[in-house]
Design an enzyme around this catalytic site. Structure first.
Site, PDB file in Angstrom:
ATOM      1  N   LYS A 142       0.646   0.919 -11.751  1.00 21.09           N
ATOM      2  CA  LYS A 142      -0.424   1.160 -12.817  1.00 21.09           C
ATOM      3  C   LYS A 142       0.230   0.597 -14.086  1.00 21.09           C
ATOM      4  O   LYS A 142      -0.763  -0.019 -15.070  1.00 21.09           O
ATOM      5  CB  LYS A 142      -0.909   2.482 -12.773  1.00 21.09           C
TER       6      LYS A 142
ATOM      7  N   GLU B  88     -10.831   6.082 -16.135  1.00 15.94           N
ATOM      8  CA  GLU B  88     -11.106   7.128 -14.916  1.00 15.94           C
ATOM      9  C   GLU B  88      -9.725   7.051 -14.167  1.00 15.94           C
ATOM     10  O   GLU B  88      -8.897   6.185 -14.222  1.00 15.94           O
ATOM     11  CB  GLU B  88     -12.144   6.496 -13.980  1.00 15.94           C
TER      12      GLU B  88
ATOM     13  N   SER C 182       4.303   0.914  -3.916  1.00 14.74           N
ATOM     14  CA  SER C 182       3.414   0.853  -5.131  1.00 14.74           C
ATOM     15  C   SER C 182       3.754   1.969  -6.140  1.00 14.74           C
ATOM     16  O   SER C 182       3.503   1.952  -7.235  1.00 14.74           O
ATOM     17  CB  SER C 182       2.038   0.807  -4.910  1.00 14.74           C
TER      18      SER C 182
END
Ligand code: PLP
Length: 417
Positions: free
Chosen positions: A87, A109, A378
């Protein structure tokens, strides 16, 4: 990935209220300018390196490769980013863009909390005000992340509407942006939303595949044969895949969350079984899980980050044109894969990433040891401790928490008297 006015085949586009049009154009222009500005690119790489620790390694998993006796398995270690997931790549990029546009506040969000925490970290570093929208259920599932967001100075808003998960948080964030776009930027965390977000997020995430390309040449003197990534909104997958789309010999596999069953509300499979259908929601056209009248349906995954009702228009297009193959993994397979990585390689994977592991492990046995496969790890699994402890039925975990809670209240009573 480049698009024709924000379209990828029949998916994408920009379905937003007119009031947001000016802000959207501003983002579009700022992004186009920034991409061609060497100073911006230099700053981006500096922050990636100094704040997030890039480049992340490509780790050869010898034990696991031997265990399956098939393909050579490599992991792209996005878990080693600052904040523990991919992210960060995107948040740093958009954060720098916010500064460039002269705005002072970011809205985001979050589902697993990973995007929320990455946004709160970057907001603190860049001196931006920060509001995070999160479903009430996700807050309960991912409280440690929420705790740190608050300590970092962010305002966390609990969303109690609908299924109290990511899609509801997304609606609330859009509502905020509609009334605050003069000063605020909506920092979307995945390759979804109105144009130019899918293109912009995949641009910032494509550093993953760029590094894999260089690292595989250096480490095994070839390009990988197969690439695996889990697909929530689709950003870590497109980030890995983008630089390999033109290499037709490389198979790219996206893995969705099959959850605990095939009924509505038990899984998050949108593409691999044709369960989803074309629709327009949350500012873009793509494949969504919806009923005949277009109502978005409930979803489930043991991994909060994959518990999402839509998917990136880029992924929808690549799946439709069969450039990527979509498959899925159940909660149970995911826990097994997670356990294997822990015990064979000493790595703690996020439950999201364990979906990619599960699918790759299933297929690795059938491949020859001349083939190299890359799985995108990830994120790291520290955040999943409560869910994993529950799933593995660690009996000692419950008294530990009870003791903790008792201590917490005891301290409080002592302070009061
Ligand atoms: C958010 C998240 C995902 C899912 O999001 P994508 O946009 O599909 O990548 C996957 N893994 C981790 C660790 C996450 O935090």
């Amino acid at each position: 990935m480049k698009s024709q006015q924000g379209y990828y085949g029949q998916y994408g586009g920009s379905y937003i209220p007119e009031i947001l049009y000016t802000s959207q154009q501003q983002i579009l222009n700022a992004f186009e300018e920034a991409k061609n500005d060497p100073t911006f690119i230099q700053e981006l790489h500096k922050q990636w390196q100094q704040f997030s620790g890039r480049p992340t390694p490509l780790t050869h998993c010898e034990n696991l490769s031997n265990h399956f006796g098939g393909a050579k398995i490599y992991l792209k270690r996005e878990d080693l980013n600052h904040s523990g997931a991919h992210k960060m790549n995107n948040v740093i990029g958009q954060g720098l863009l916010v500064k460039r546009m002269g705005k002072s506040r970011v809205i985001a969000e979050t589902g697993a909390g990973q995007h929320g925490i990455a946004t709160a970290l970057v907001a603190a570093r860049l001196g931006l005000e920060c509001t995070i929208y999160m479903g009430k259920k996700d807050i309960a599932r991912q409280y440690p992340n929420v705790f740190w967001m608050k300590q970092l100075g962010a305002t966390v808003v609990s969303v109690n509407t609908g299924s109290q998960t990511l899609k509801d948080a997304l609606d609330e964030a859009l509502r905020d942006w509609s009334s605050s776009h003069d000063t605020s930027h909506y920092l979307i965390g995945t390759a979804c939303g109105c144009a130019p977000f899918p293109e912009m997020v995949s641009y910032f995430q494509s550093v993953i595949g760029k590094e894999v390309r260089e690292q595989s040449q250096i480490q095994f003197n070839a390009l990988p044969n197969k690439l695996y990534a889990c697909v929530g909104g689709g950003s870590n997958a497109i980030g890995l895949f983008e630089n390999f789309i033109a290499d037709k010999q490389i198979e790219m596999i996206g893995v969705e969350a099959a959850g605990k069953g095939a009924k509505i509300g038990e899984h998050s499979i949108r593409l691999s079984h044709g369960l989803g259908s074309k629709g327009i929601a949350q500012g873009f056209s793509s494949i969504f899980l919806q009923n005949e009248s277009g109502q978005l349906q409930d979803t489930h995954s043991i991994a909060a980050g994959l518990d999402y009702v839509g998917v990136s228009p880029i992924i929808a297009h690549l799946a439709e044109t069969q450039r990527i193959r979509m498959t899925y993994a159940t909660d149970e397979e995911v826990l097994q894969a997670c356990s294997l990585l822990l015990t064979k390689e000493g790595i703690i994977p996020a439950l999201e990433s364990s979906h990619a592991l599960a699918a790759a492990f299933r297929e690795a046995k059938q491949l020859s040891n001349k083939e190299n496969i890359v799985i995108n790890l990830s994120g790291r699994g520290d955040k999943d401790i409560f869910n994993v402890a529950k799933a593995f039925q660690d009996e000692e975990f419950v008294p530990f928490i009870q003791e903790y809670v008792k201590d917490f209240y005891q301290d409080k009573t002592t302070q009061q008297t």
